[in-house]
Design a protein around this motif. Structure first.
Motif, short mmCIF file in Angstrom:
data_model
loop_
_atom_site.label_atom_id
_atom_site.label_comp_id
_atom_site.label_asym_id
_atom_site.label_seq_id
_atom_site.Cartn_x
_atom_site.Cartn_y
_atom_site.Cartn_z
N LYS A 831 0.84 -1.19 0.00
CA LYS A 831 0.00 0.00 0.00
C LYS A 831 0.88 1.24 0.00
O LYS A 831 2.08 1.16 0.30
N PRO A 832 0.30 2.41 -0.38
CA PRO A 832 1.11 3.64 -0.39
C PRO A 832 1.78 3.89 0.96
O PRO A 832 1.19 3.66 2.02
N GLY A 833 3.02 4.38 0.88
CA GLY A 833 3.79 4.64 2.09
C GLY A 833 4.70 3.51 2.48
O GLY A 833 5.52 3.66 3.39
N GLN A 834 4.60 2.35 1.80
CA GLN A 834 5.47 1.21 2.09
C GLN A 834 6.55 1.09 1.02
O GLN A 834 6.47 1.69 -0.06
N ILE A 835 7.58 0.30 1.32
CA ILE A 835 8.73 0.17 0.42
C ILE A 835 8.37 -0.59 -0.84
O ILE A 835 7.68 -1.61 -0.80
N LYS A 836 8.84 -0.08 -1.94
CA LYS A 836 8.70 -0.76 -3.23
C LYS A 836 10.04 -1.41 -3.57
O LYS A 836 11.08 -0.77 -3.49
N VAL A 837 10.01 -2.68 -3.93
CA VAL A 837 11.21 -3.37 -4.40
C VAL A 837 10.95 -3.87 -5.82
O VAL A 837 9.81 -4.02 -6.25
N LYS A 838 12.02 -4.11 -6.55
CA LYS A 838 11.90 -4.48 -7.95
C LYS A 838 11.43 -5.92 -8.11
O LYS A 838 11.91 -6.83 -7.42
N ASP A 839 10.48 -6.10 -9.01
CA ASP A 839 10.03 -7.42 -9.41
C ASP A 839 10.96 -7.89 -10.52
O ASP A 839 10.73 -7.66 -11.70
N LEU A 840 12.06 -8.52 -10.12
CA LEU A 840 13.14 -8.79 -11.06
C LEU A 840 12.73 -9.72 -12.20
O LEU A 840 13.19 -9.56 -13.33
N ASN A 841 11.89 -10.71 -11.93
CA ASN A 841 11.48 -11.62 -13.00
C ASN A 841 10.12 -11.25 -13.59
O ASN A 841 9.60 -11.96 -14.44
N GLN A 842 9.56 -10.11 -13.09
CA GLN A 842 8.33 -9.54 -13.63
C GLN A 842 7.19 -10.56 -13.74
O GLN A 842 6.49 -10.65 -14.75
N ASP A 843 7.02 -11.34 -12.64
CA ASP A 843 5.93 -12.31 -12.62
C ASP A 843 4.74 -11.84 -11.80
O ASP A 843 3.81 -12.60 -11.54
N GLY A 844 4.77 -10.57 -11.35
CA GLY A 844 3.64 -10.01 -10.62
C GLY A 844 3.64 -10.31 -9.15
O GLY A 844 2.67 -9.98 -8.44
N SER A 845 4.72 -10.88 -8.63
CA SER A 845 4.82 -11.13 -7.18
C SER A 845 6.28 -11.00 -6.76
O SER A 845 7.19 -11.10 -7.59
N ILE A 846 6.47 -10.78 -5.47
CA ILE A 846 7.82 -10.65 -4.91
C ILE A 846 8.11 -11.87 -4.05
O ILE A 846 7.34 -12.18 -3.12
N ASP A 847 9.18 -12.58 -4.37
CA ASP A 847 9.56 -13.73 -3.55
C ASP A 847 11.07 -13.79 -3.43
O ASP A 847 11.80 -13.29 -4.29
N ALA A 848 11.52 -14.42 -2.34
CA ALA A 848 12.95 -14.43 -2.02
C ALA A 848 13.76 -15.24 -3.02
O ALA A 848 14.96 -15.00 -3.19
N THR A 849 13.16 -16.15 -3.72
CA THR A 849 13.90 -17.00 -4.65
C THR A 849 14.23 -16.28 -5.94
O THR A 849 15.34 -16.39 -6.47
N ASN A 850 13.27 -15.50 -6.46
CA ASN A 850 13.44 -14.91 -7.79
C ASN A 850 13.69 -13.41 -7.80
O ASN A 850 14.00 -12.85 -8.85
N ASP A 851 13.51 -12.75 -6.66
CA ASP A 851 13.55 -11.29 -6.69
C ASP A 851 14.62 -10.69 -5.77
O ASP A 851 14.47 -9.58 -5.28
N ARG A 852 15.68 -11.46 -5.54
CA ARG A 852 16.84 -10.92 -4.84
C ARG A 852 18.06 -11.02 -5.76
O ARG A 852 18.15 -11.91 -6.60
N GLN A 853 18.99 -10.11 -5.57
CA GLN A 853 20.21 -10.13 -6.36
C GLN A 853 21.35 -9.52 -5.54
O GLN A 853 21.14 -9.00 -4.44
N ILE A 854 22.55 -9.56 -6.11
CA ILE A 854 23.70 -8.95 -5.43
C ILE A 854 23.54 -7.44 -5.47
O ILE A 854 23.35 -6.85 -6.53
N VAL A 855 23.62 -6.81 -4.30
CA VAL A 855 23.37 -5.37 -4.20
C VAL A 855 24.59 -4.60 -3.67
O VAL A 855 24.50 -3.40 -3.44
N GLY A 856 25.72 -5.26 -3.49
CA GLY A 856 26.91 -4.57 -3.01
C GLY A 856 28.02 -5.55 -2.70
O GLY A 856 27.83 -6.76 -2.76
N LYS A 857 29.20 -5.01 -2.40
CA LYS A 857 30.35 -5.86 -2.11
C LYS A 857 31.20 -5.27 -1.01
O LYS A 857 31.21 -4.05 -0.79
N VAL A 858 31.94 -6.14 -0.33
CA VAL A 858 32.75 -5.72 0.81
C VAL A 858 34.04 -5.05 0.37
O VAL A 858 34.43 -4.01 0.89
N ARG A 859 34.72 -5.64 -0.62
CA ARG A 859 36.03 -5.11 -1.03
C ARG A 859 35.86 -3.83 -1.83
O ARG A 859 34.96 -3.72 -2.67
N PRO A 860 36.74 -2.84 -1.65
CA PRO A 860 36.66 -1.61 -2.45
C PRO A 860 37.14 -1.84 -3.87
O PRO A 860 37.92 -2.76 -4.15
#
Length: 1017
Positions: A831-860
């Motif tokens: 609902k409005p006011g909540q966080i929007k995350v990307k639907d990476l596989n564009q299947d109309g739902s957000i799930d941990a298996t298909n909609d997470r990716q690498i978002v950063g790294k430790v080494r400079p």
């Protein structure tokens, strides 16, 4: 009288300064020795100098050439030919199990000298090395007595220790690093970076080698030296917290969204119901309601954080004496460091003792020893374990208190819960109720005896034998006491006492043979046999019902029974053999080849031994005839290297298969002890024994160039390298029929590459002014090539084939849902006011298996250091800039529940602030937004001025009547300002990475002002 006046005035002299090829030396310094009367040569190398006494001497100097002193008497005209100073090329550097001329080194290495190490006042050698060597990445720590992390050329192993090997005065250090050696006692630090250099240490050199040479006595009269500094340090907030009125606005909105507040606008009765349970604190809010209308500017506030910081004062003193004869040289020093932290309750005190002697009682025999000892006492400071708001240190807990609350009522009585919330506990008196003390005694020694057989019998010239022994001791005690009145005690006097002992030794037998044949061939052979052992034991006991907290941890028998106790023992051994050959032809073509064999006790039988070969070639092109006449070329050396290093990357006994004791009951009274595999459902279940477990090995290739131009006014090195690590020791899943679910196996692979660059330059050199600058820059990349069981990813550990070691994996933040996007948000259950995350596989739902990716790294992506020193006559000004670029700091997620203190955030408000960065407070009740972790990744890049220093060196003429040989006074500013940082609410310099575990950027930063003096008698 006229004759006397003419004599006093002196005469005029002139001359020309040329190099060996007859070219003019422009800008050479010509000074009447012992005076300030001088000049510099012009474009033709000529000079003229007036008022020169007939009995004086001219001192002629220029960078890259030896200084010449020429008597004036009887001459008015001088033709001077400068001689190249080969000291830079012929400087002796420390390599594994010996020394070499710098010009003969074939591997990739870097040096930090005494001057660079002590350019700024540092508490330990790691701080002094930071940013000074390419390919060496060092982070910082704020807490007194703690050090940051260090990586040489990035990371290679997935789970093994990434720290380098430390060698002090030729002996391997097994009990930690070099943080307890007084930096004033260090002569130089040489860093071996590529495998062709580190393979000489076999399995121990997998992560690079740091060779520390401490000071020794020198032949000559006894000298006495003192150095001292006083540092004033202050704590500064980087993160801005909400003010009292801002927090109330935020909390009202959160409660309104949760349905417990009638409206998001202020209401007296609603405020009283929500925030008025503690009268003394409510009085600050009630001030804003005077006259019946809410005025946020009148909300009262208490400065909680001011009780958690103070001006930290550190003073450090080192007194040393050195001297000797041709038969005996000695050195001794005593150091004292006292550091009062910027937070009350944090302090560090250290005593250091250094002694060394070298004796040559016979022409063919010499012996010596070097001992470094330290005793430290650290007041760790308060660390919260039970208060929800107080996780971390005292200052962090205090600044987390709600600003409209107060710690004491109108009668001065302590208020435990200043706003009535049982989980927000007042920490202001915790220093009275908690003690956390850590004491450490360390000692390491290097003892040797050496026989030169060539001085006994001439046919054996070049043959010598050396035996060296290095014992180490470390005793550590931890004492923690938590009184019942405090938060950690929580109604019960608690205590912990832990005692650790580490004892180790290394014994090396070395045979050297060095010979020159036909004046063109130089051969050096080194044979070594080594044995080492490591012993660790500990005892740890805890009690929660001690009779008196005033007795700390010294009378835990009053507890009746201990709440927990344990003891432990670990022992490992290693045996090694090594052979190395150095060959040089005409000082142009150089070869170094070595082979080392290591046997480690912690590996499985039949797999304990491994061999580690290396080879390096170097070509000194500047010695070739076709380059000898190139006047602007001072040195040019091409290096190629290859080597294999290893890692026995598991703990002792890990190959044997762990079991857990279990009592079986046989009736009401009888029982017997049996053993079973440990709980397979545990977070890290015990591994089944693997009798085929062997070494983790890294192969590295290196190509490098050492260069020097314009009489070495511009010099440095460039290195590129590639690594491949095979047979990584990783946990591997197995069928559970045996009772175990996993075992260790050699199943992983990684690869990597990198570039190191170092530039040294003297852009300006005149009679009175010079500018020296040094730039170091490095980058490294790594990649996982293979995991166990044929998997391409291990999401729980954030391991992915084809990606770097040490990454962050999560949903991808895509803003906050707006009111106009309500229909689209509803499709995702949002609902409005909540966080929007990307639907990476564009299947109309957000799930941990298909909609997470690498978002950063430790080494400079890269790290850099830039040091500049400007000298004008006796004044010296320097500054040092440090940068780490392109890494991720996982902080930023927030639970916007309107309950706890909050940093200033741009949060969503319907209709008025819908382009906000953070979600609407309370939109998920008292829990964080479902996808709040997606906001947890910040760019940590920064460029920081680490140090600015201004000093004055007194001349011998100025000190002539005060009995001093040298005197320098200086002032410095540490961390004065940051030029750039990507994350404006964190100091991301404070980041440590070790074994895939990270400690991240700090909400505070330290700034210091230093006064120092160096005195020589």
């Amino acid at each position: 009288m006229i004759a006397i006046g003419a004599y006093a005035q002196g005469k005029t002299v002139s001359g020309t300064v040329l190099d060996k090829s007859g070219e003019s030396v422009i800008g050479a310094s010509v000074v009447v020795k012992g005076t300030t009367n001088g000049t510099i040569t012009d474009f033709d190398g000529k000079f003229t100098l007036s008022n020169v006494p007939n009995d004086a001497s001219l001192e002629i100097s220029f960078v890259g050439y030896k200084t010449q002193v020429i008597p004036v008497q009887g001459k008015n005209t001088f033709n001077v030919t400068m001689v190249e100073d080969t000291e830079v090329l012929d400087e002796v550097v420390v390599v594994g199990y010996g020394v070499q001329k710098k010009s003969d080194v074939t591997g990739a290495m870097a040096r930090v000298g005494e001057k660079e190490l002590k350019a700024m006042p540092v508490k330990n050698a790691l701080e002094g090395m930071q940013g000074k060597t390419a390919g060496v990445d060092i982070t910082s720590s704020q807490r007194p007595g703690e050090v940051g992390s260090i990586n040489i050329r990035g990371v290679r192993s997935i789970t093994a220790d990434q720290g380098p090997l430390y060698v002090v005065d030729g002996m391997i250090i097994q009990n930690g690093g070099i943080e307890n050696i007084n930096p004033s006692d260090i002569e130089s630090i040489d860093v071996l970076k590529d495998a062709s250099a580190t393979a000489i240490y076999g399995s121990r050199g997998a992560n690079g080698v740091i060779l520390v040479t401490t000071k020794k006595g020198k032949e000559g009269k006894i000298s006495l030296n003192y150095s001292g500094t006083v540092t004033f340090e202050t704590l500064h907030d980087v993160t801005e917290m909400m003010s009292a009125s801002e927090w109330l606005d935020y909390a009202r909105l959160a409660k309104y969204n949760m349905g417990s507040y009638a409206s998001a606008t202020p209401d007296y009765e609603a405020d009283k119901a929500a925030f008025g349970s503690v009268a003394a604190s409510w009085a600050n809010i009630e001030k804003a309601w005077e006259g019946g209308t809410y005025d946020p500017s009148k909300v009262g506030s208490y400065d909680w954080a001011s009780n958690g910081k103070q001006t930290g004062i550190t003073h450090e003193h080192t007194l040393s004496a050195s001297g000797g004869t041709d038969k005996f040289q000695g050195y001794a020093s005593f150091g004292y460091l006292n550091q009062k932290g910027t937070q009350p309750g944090q302090a560090y005190e250290r005593y250091t003792l250094k002694t060394s002697f070298d004796a040559s009682p016979l022409s063919f025999f010499k012996m010596g020893s070097s001992i470094n000892a330290s005793y430290s006492d650290q007041d760790y400071g308060y660390s919260f374990t039970k208060s929800v708001t107080g996780s971390g240190d005292l200052y962090g807990a205090l600044r987390s208190m709600l600003p409209w609350t107060v710690p004491y009522d109108e009668n001065g009585e302590y208020i435990r819960n200043p706003n009535g919330d049982v989980n927000i506990i007042n920490p202001i008196r915790e220093l009275d109720y908690n003690t956390n003390q850590r004491r450490t005694f360390r000692a390491n020694a290097s003892m040797y005896a050496q026989v030169d057989f060539g001085k006994i019998w001439e046919p054996l010239e070049g043959l010598s034998y050396r035996i060296q022994f290095g014992p180490e001791f470390q005793y550590y005690t931890l004492g923690i006491a938590n009184a019942a009145e405090g938060i950690n005690g929580d109604g019960n006097n608690g205590a912990q006492y832990k005692n650790e002992q580490k004892r180790s030794w290394t014994l090396d037998n070395l045979i050297y043979y060095n010979k020159t044949f036909a004046e063109k061939h130089n051969l050096g052979l080194t044979l070594m046999q080594s044995a080492s052992a490591y012993h660790y034991e500990m005892g740890d006991m805890r009690a929660t019902n001690v009779a008196s907290s005033e007795e700390l941890w010294y009378n835990m028998t009053t507890a009746g029974t201990l709440s927990s106790f344990g003891t432990g023992l670990t022992e490992t051994q290693m045996t090694s053999y090594m052979i190395r050959a150095n060959y040089g032809f005409m000082d142009k073509y150089l070869l170094t080849a070595s082979m080392r064999w290591d046997g480690a006790s912690q590996l499985a039988p039949g797999h304990k031994w491994a061999s580690f070969p290396s080879m390096a070639l170097a070509w000194r092109l500047d010695q070739e005839n076709f380059l000898k006449d190139v006047n602007w070329l001072s040195q040019l050396k091409l290096r190629l290297g290859f080597g294999i290093t290893g890692n026995a990357a598991i703990a002792a006994y890990a190959t044997k298969g762990a079991i857990t004791g279990l009592y079986y009951n046989w009736g009401q009274t009888d029982s017997s002890l049996g053993y079973v595999p440990s709980d397979p459902s545990a977070k890290d279940p015990a591994k089944m024994a693997n009798q085929d477990l062997g070494w983790e090995k890294t192969t590295q290739y290196n190509v490098g160039i050492d260069y020097g131009f314009f009489n070495n006014r511009l010099s440095g090195s460039i290195d590129a390298y590639k690594t491949k690590t095979n047979d990584l020791l990783l946990g591997m899943t197995i069928p559970s029929l045996t009772g175990y679910t996993s075992t260790y196996a050699n199943v992983g692979k990684t690869s990597g590459w990198g570039i190191d660059l170092q530039v040294n330059a003297i852009p300006v050199q005149t009679k009175d002014f010079s500018w020296n600058t040094t730039l170091t820059w490095s980058m490294d990349r790594n990649k996982i090539e293979q995991l166990s069981n044929g998997r391409t990813e291990d999401v729980n550990n954030r391991w992915f084939v084809g990606e770097e070691i040490g990454v962050y994996y999560d949903y991808v933040y895509d803003g906050i849902w707006k009111t106009s996007e309500a229909e689209e948000a509803a499709k995702y259950g949002r609902k409005p006011g909540q966080i929007k995350v990307k639907d990476l596989n564009q299947d109309g739902s957000i799930d941990a298996t298909n909609d997470r990716q690498i978002v950063g790294k430790v080494r400079p992506d890269w790290t850099a250091g830039w040091n500049n020193t400007f000298s004008y006559k006796n004044f010296e000004l320097s500054f040092f800039i440090l940068s780490r670029w392109g890494f991720t700091v996982p902080q930023g997620a927030a639970t916007l529940d309107g309950r706890y203190m909050m940093r200033k955030l741009d949060y969503w408000v319907a209709g008025t602030n819908e382009n906000a960065q953070y979600y609407s407070p309370g939109s998920n009740g008292e829990a964080a937004d479902t996808y709040s972790s997606s906001m947890n990744y910040q760019d940590g890049s920064y460029i920081k001025v680490r140090n600015i220093s201004l000093g004055y060196n007194f001349t011998s003429k100025q000190l002539k009547n005060v009995g001093l040989n040298n005197l320098k006074v200086y002032v410095q500013a540490m961390n004065p300002f940051t030029i750039y940082k990507a994350c404006d609410w964190l100091d991301t310099d404070l980041l440590n990475y070790d074994n895939n575990t990270t400690t991240f950027g700090s909400a505070t930063t330290l700034k210091s002002f230093v006064i120092g003096v160096n005195i020589g008698f």
